[in-house]
Every structure is written in C-alpha cells, then in structure tokens.
Design a protein around this motif. Structure first.
Motif, PDB file in Angstrom:
ATOM      1  N   MET A 173      -1.943  15.118   7.883  1.00  0.00           N
ATOM      2  CA  MET A 173      -0.642  14.844   7.263  1.00  0.00           C
ATOM      3  C   MET A 173      -0.682  15.268   5.795  1.00  0.00           C
ATOM      4  O   MET A 173      -1.531  14.833   5.036  1.00  0.00           O
ATOM      5  N   GLU A 174       0.213  16.115   5.358  1.00  0.00           N
ATOM      6  CA  GLU A 174       0.176  16.638   4.007  1.00  0.00           C
ATOM      7  C   GLU A 174       0.810  15.663   3.031  1.00  0.00           C
ATOM      8  O   GLU A 174       1.652  14.852   3.384  1.00  0.00           O
ATOM      9  N   ASN A 175       0.377  15.796   1.778  1.00  0.00           N
ATOM     10  CA  ASN A 175       0.902  14.974   0.707  1.00  0.00           C
ATOM     11  C   ASN A 175       2.222  15.580   0.228  1.00  0.00           C
ATOM     12  O   ASN A 175       2.254  16.416  -0.661  1.00  0.00           O
ATOM     13  N   THR A 176       3.304  15.173   0.840  1.00  0.00           N
ATOM     14  CA  THR A 176       4.578  15.850   0.606  1.00  0.00           C
ATOM     15  C   THR A 176       5.504  15.121  -0.356  1.00  0.00           C
ATOM     16  O   THR A 176       6.563  15.632  -0.695  1.00  0.00           O
ATOM     17  N   ASN A 177       5.116  13.915  -0.813  1.00  0.00           N
ATOM     18  CA  ASN A 177       6.051  13.105  -1.599  1.00  0.00           C
ATOM     19  C   ASN A 177       5.993  13.472  -3.082  1.00  0.00           C
ATOM     20  O   ASN A 177       5.685  12.677  -3.940  1.00  0.00           O
ATOM     21  N   THR A 178       6.349  14.727  -3.404  1.00  0.00           N
ATOM     22  CA  THR A 178       6.261  15.199  -4.784  1.00  0.00           C
ATOM     23  C   THR A 178       7.582  15.077  -5.541  1.00  0.00           C
ATOM     24  O   THR A 178       7.591  15.049  -6.762  1.00  0.00           O
ATOM     25  N   ASN A 179       8.690  14.990  -4.832  1.00  0.00           N
ATOM     26  CA  ASN A 179       9.988  14.896  -5.499  1.00  0.00           C
ATOM     27  C   ASN A 179      10.344  13.433  -5.715  1.00  0.00           C
ATOM     28  O   ASN A 179      11.180  12.861  -5.011  1.00  0.00           O
TER      29      ASN A 179
ATOM     30  N   LYS B 189       2.943  -5.291  -4.383  1.00  0.00           N
ATOM     31  CA  LYS B 189       1.514  -5.472  -4.171  1.00  0.00           C
ATOM     32  C   LYS B 189       1.043  -4.286  -3.335  1.00  0.00           C
ATOM     33  O   LYS B 189       1.277  -4.236  -2.124  1.00  0.00           O
ATOM     34  N   VAL B 190       0.416  -3.325  -3.986  1.00  0.00           N
ATOM     35  CA  VAL B 190      -0.001  -2.089  -3.329  1.00  0.00           C
ATOM     36  C   VAL B 190      -1.499  -2.166  -3.057  1.00  0.00           C
ATOM     37  O   VAL B 190      -2.291  -2.368  -3.977  1.00  0.00           O
ATOM     38  N   VAL B 191      -1.871  -2.023  -1.794  1.00  0.00           N
ATOM     39  CA  VAL B 191      -3.287  -2.023  -1.428  1.00  0.00           C
ATOM     40  C   VAL B 191      -3.659  -0.614  -0.977  1.00  0.00           C
ATOM     41  O   VAL B 191      -2.952   0.002  -0.178  1.00  0.00           O
ATOM     42  N   ILE B 192      -4.775  -0.119  -1.516  1.00  0.00           N
ATOM     43  CA  ILE B 192      -5.243   1.236  -1.215  1.00  0.00           C
ATOM     44  C   ILE B 192      -6.551   1.145  -0.454  1.00  0.00           C
ATOM     45  O   ILE B 192      -7.506   0.507  -0.909  1.00  0.00           O
ATOM     46  N   ILE B 193      -6.583   1.768   0.719  1.00  0.00           N
ATOM     47  CA  ILE B 193      -7.812   1.796   1.505  1.00  0.00           C
ATOM     48  C   ILE B 193      -8.185   3.238   1.798  1.00  0.00           C
ATOM     49  O   ILE B 193      -7.379   4.158   1.626  1.00  0.00           O
ATOM     50  N   GLY B 194      -9.408   3.411   2.257  1.00  0.00           N
ATOM     51  CA  GLY B 194      -9.888   4.746   2.588  1.00  0.00           C
ATOM     52  C   GLY B 194     -11.399   4.763   2.597  1.00  0.00           C
ATOM     53  O   GLY B 194     -12.050   3.845   2.096  1.00  0.00           O
ATOM     54  N   PRO B 195     -11.987   5.798   3.158  1.00  0.00           N
ATOM     55  CA  PRO B 195     -13.448   5.891   3.203  1.00  0.00           C
ATOM     56  C   PRO B 195     -14.040   6.063   1.806  1.00  0.00           C
ATOM     57  O   PRO B 195     -13.330   6.436   0.861  1.00  0.00           O
ATOM     58  N   SER B 196     -15.331   5.801   1.676  1.00  0.00           N
ATOM     59  CA  SER B 196     -16.017   6.013   0.400  1.00  0.00           C
ATOM     60  C   SER B 196     -15.917   7.477  -0.002  1.00  0.00           C
ATOM     61  O   SER B 196     -16.040   8.373   0.835  1.00  0.00           O
TER      62      SER B 196
ATOM     63  N   LEU C  25      -1.573   2.052   1.230  1.00  0.00           N
ATOM     64  CA  LEU C  25      -1.792   3.493   1.158  1.00  0.00           C
ATOM     65  C   LEU C  25      -3.154   3.822   1.754  1.00  0.00           C
ATOM     66  O   LEU C  25      -4.129   3.096   1.529  1.00  0.00           O
ATOM     67  N   PHE C  26      -3.218   4.908   2.496  1.00  0.00           N
ATOM     68  CA  PHE C  26      -4.493   5.424   2.993  1.00  0.00           C
ATOM     69  C   PHE C  26      -4.769   6.741   2.285  1.00  0.00           C
ATOM     70  O   PHE C  26      -4.007   7.699   2.403  1.00  0.00           O
ATOM     71  N   ILE C  27      -5.854   6.772   1.510  1.00  0.00           N
ATOM     72  CA  ILE C  27      -6.248   7.983   0.797  1.00  0.00           C
ATOM     73  C   ILE C  27      -7.491   8.567   1.447  1.00  0.00           C
ATOM     74  O   ILE C  27      -8.463   7.851   1.710  1.00  0.00           O
ATOM     75  N   ASP C  28      -7.449   9.862   1.702  1.00  0.00           N
ATOM     76  CA  ASP C  28      -8.600  10.581   2.246  1.00  0.00           C
ATOM     77  C   ASP C  28      -8.563  12.001   1.702  1.00  0.00           C
ATOM     78  O   ASP C  28      -7.490  12.612   1.616  1.00  0.00           O
ATOM     79  N   ASP C  29      -9.714  12.507   1.303  1.00  0.00           N
ATOM     80  CA  ASP C  29      -9.803  13.857   0.728  1.00  0.00           C
ATOM     81  C   ASP C  29      -8.858  14.038  -0.456  1.00  0.00           C
ATOM     82  O   ASP C  29      -8.279  15.116  -0.658  1.00  0.00           O
TER      83      ASP C  29
ATOM     84  N   LYS D  34       0.144   6.585  12.037  1.00  0.00           N
ATOM     85  CA  LYS D  34       0.565   7.917  12.498  1.00  0.00           C
ATOM     86  C   LYS D  34      -0.530   8.972  12.307  1.00  0.00           C
ATOM     87  O   LYS D  34      -0.712   9.841  13.150  1.00  0.00           O
ATOM     88  N   ASP D  35      -1.224   8.895  11.168  1.00  0.00           N
ATOM     89  CA  ASP D  35      -2.198   9.921  10.823  1.00  0.00           C
ATOM     90  C   ASP D  35      -3.464   9.776  11.676  1.00  0.00           C
ATOM     91  O   ASP D  35      -3.999   8.667  11.823  1.00  0.00           O
ATOM     92  N   ALA D  36      -3.949  10.884  12.213  1.00  0.00           N
ATOM     93  CA  ALA D  36      -5.121  10.848  13.104  1.00  0.00           C
ATOM     94  C   ALA D  36      -6.364  10.342  12.376  1.00  0.00           C
ATOM     95  O   ALA D  36      -7.160   9.585  12.943  1.00  0.00           O
ATOM     96  N   ARG D  37      -6.518  10.732  11.114  1.00  0.00           N
ATOM     97  CA  ARG D  37      -7.690  10.286  10.353  1.00  0.00           C
ATOM     98  C   ARG D  37      -7.623   8.780  10.096  1.00  0.00           C
ATOM     99  O   ARG D  37      -8.652   8.090  10.145  1.00  0.00           O
ATOM    100  N   LEU D  38      -6.426   8.263   9.836  1.00  0.00           N
ATOM    101  CA  LEU D  38      -6.263   6.819   9.656  1.00  0.00           C
ATOM    102  C   LEU D  38      -6.549   6.083  10.963  1.00  0.00           C
ATOM    103  O   LEU D  38      -7.204   5.035  10.960  1.00  0.00           O
ATOM    104  N   GLN D  39      -6.078   6.603  12.071  1.00  0.00           N
ATOM    105  CA  GLN D  39      -6.357   5.987  13.377  1.00  0.00           C
ATOM    106  C   GLN D  39      -7.864   5.867  13.600  1.00  0.00           C
ATOM    107  O   GLN D  39      -8.368   4.819  14.023  1.00  0.00           O
TER     108      GLN D  39
END
Length: 272
Positions: A1-7, A47-54, A239-243, A260-265
C-alpha cells in the motif's frame, strides 16, 4: 500500500500537520529512506498510536515531530508554524511538546523534585530576565514550580519520593516521574517513544495506567509502542509504519479486526 496521503490541508483543530516528511541516511553510495514522504494530521485531543516492526521508522517519525531528528525534507507544522524551517525557533515550540523516552533520562544527581522543577524554573526565569530577574520573581517562580511538582507527584501516588534520588527508584517509578516531568511544562501534545520497552513486565501496567489517565483527561498523545492492548483501548487512531511508510491508518476496531495491508496482516498474526 503506497503512502498516498500527501495532499493534506490543516485547520484550527489540527495540532500537528506532517507533509512529505523524509529522513535519509547514506549507506555507502546508497541513500536509505528511514522515512519516505510521510504525511499525516494529528488533531487536538487525538490519541495516535504508532506500531510497526523494529527499524520501520516509527521512532524516527516521532523524534522528527519535535526535530530531535532533523528531517531531510518535508514540513512539520505545529500550530501553523513549520518546525522544519531553519528560521523557526524550535526551542520555543518544544516548550509545548512533551517527550518521554525509553530510558527515562532523569538526572541522577538531582532529587525527584528537582528533576521535575528544572525545566519550568529555567524557562520561566529566562523569560523573566534570566540572571537579571528580580530575586522576588525568581523565588515566586521556584515556589510555583515546586507546588506544581508536588501536585503531579501526588497524582501518581509518589509524593513520598520527592526528596529521593532516581537511583533508589524502580523502573516503573522512574518512567512515571519522567511522564510528569514532561507534564510540568503544561505541554499541548505528549510524545512517547516506547515508554514501556525498558521495563520489567510487572512494571508495565503502572506506567500504562498513568498514560490512560492522561488520555482520559484529554491530552493529545502520539505513542510509539508494542503494547497492542493499549492501542486497542486508548487510541483514537492507529498507524502502521513499515519501510518508512505509513501503510495503514484506521480506528482501533477496524485496524485490528479488518487490516487491509498484507504486511500489516502478517505483522498482527505474529504479535496478537
């Protein structure tokens, strides 16, 4: 899933607006993106929580929000001013952005009370004229800072620790004090960088309880964590951050039950 929320536009309810944020490092001749054109809006009281791999870029993103990490490109608007602009006085804005670290960062040569009072006394005295501030003003600033510090200690049940040194405290106590030290500056937003990751498991709960109370009191919070239960219970969005990319953003119920995102799944299948 691309980071499309630039506007992303911003209005009066938007406290932090991040646009096309980049952070790059050189690995030999190769440019590595720790953050790859990330955009997001954090509203007041969210309250924004950010998760993701190391190594995914989540702590880098958090530390860029108050420019503890200098972004390579993009903008970070705090109350309408771009913190990434070199002409902006970042220290003026940092007064309103509380930060809690993994390793507590308390001063071991100062008592708990002195740790909490240090920043408010320094900032207020500086604004009053610094060395040239009237003695009566300095005395009043110190008295008010001490009263506030003792009030905060009472809120977390550690008023009896005011005059002890950090070396005598447990990890959980140190982190709770680190949280109220940030609160002593009356911040508009609190940033938490994996605040429980350095704690023994039995001490995690007492720190999360303080954070939940902050959330209930309406504090705007951005939390990088591996505590999925906290994300489910407290977050208004996750939020899920990866790469170096925000690959998914949703309310907790949708985020955890219908990713929705396969990497998040894949990530959630391993941590839940």
């Amino acid at each position: 899933m691309e980071n499309t929320n630039t506007n992303i536009s911003h209005n009066g309810e938007d406290l932090l607006v991040v646009k096309d944020l980049c952070k790059t490092f050189k690995n030999g001749k190769k440019t590595v993106y720790a953050l790859d054109h990330v955009s997001n809006v954090i509203k007041k009281n969210e309250k924004v929580v950010i998760i993701g791999p190391s190594g995914s870029g989540k702590s880098t993103f958090l530390r860029c929000l108050n420019c503890m990490e200098d972004p390579t490109g993009g903008s970070i608007f705090f109350e309408g001013e771009d913190l990434a602009d070199m002409k902006v006085d970042i220290n003026k804005h940092r007064e309103h952005i509380g930060m809690v670290f993994q390793q507590f960062n308390l001063f071991n040569n100062k008592t708990v009370l002195q740790n909490i009072m240090l920043a408010p006394v320094y900032i207020r005295t500086k604004k009053a004229g610094g060395l040239f501030a009237p003695r009566s003003v300095k005395k009043q600033i110190k008295a008010e800072a001490e009263a506030k510090a003792r009030e905060l200690l009472a809120r977390i049940g550690l008023e009896d620790k005011a005059n002890v040194y950090p070396s005598t405290l447990s990890g959980g106590q140190k982190q709770r004090i680190a949280i109220i030290r940030a609160l002593a500056m009356n911040p508009k937003v609190m940033l938490f960088d994996e605040p429980t990751s350095a704690l023994d498991p039995e001490m995690v709960g007492e720190v999360l309880q303080v954070m939940k109370k902050l959330a209930d009191d309406g504090m705007t919070m951005v939390v990088v964590t591996h505590e999925m239960g906290f994300a489910r219970q407290v977050a208004s969005k996750v939020l899920f951050i990866d790469d170096g990319i925000i690959k998914e953003e949703a309310e907790p119920e949708e985020f955890f039950t219908n990713p929705k995102d396969a990497r998040l799944q894949d990530f959630l299948s391993k941590v839940l």
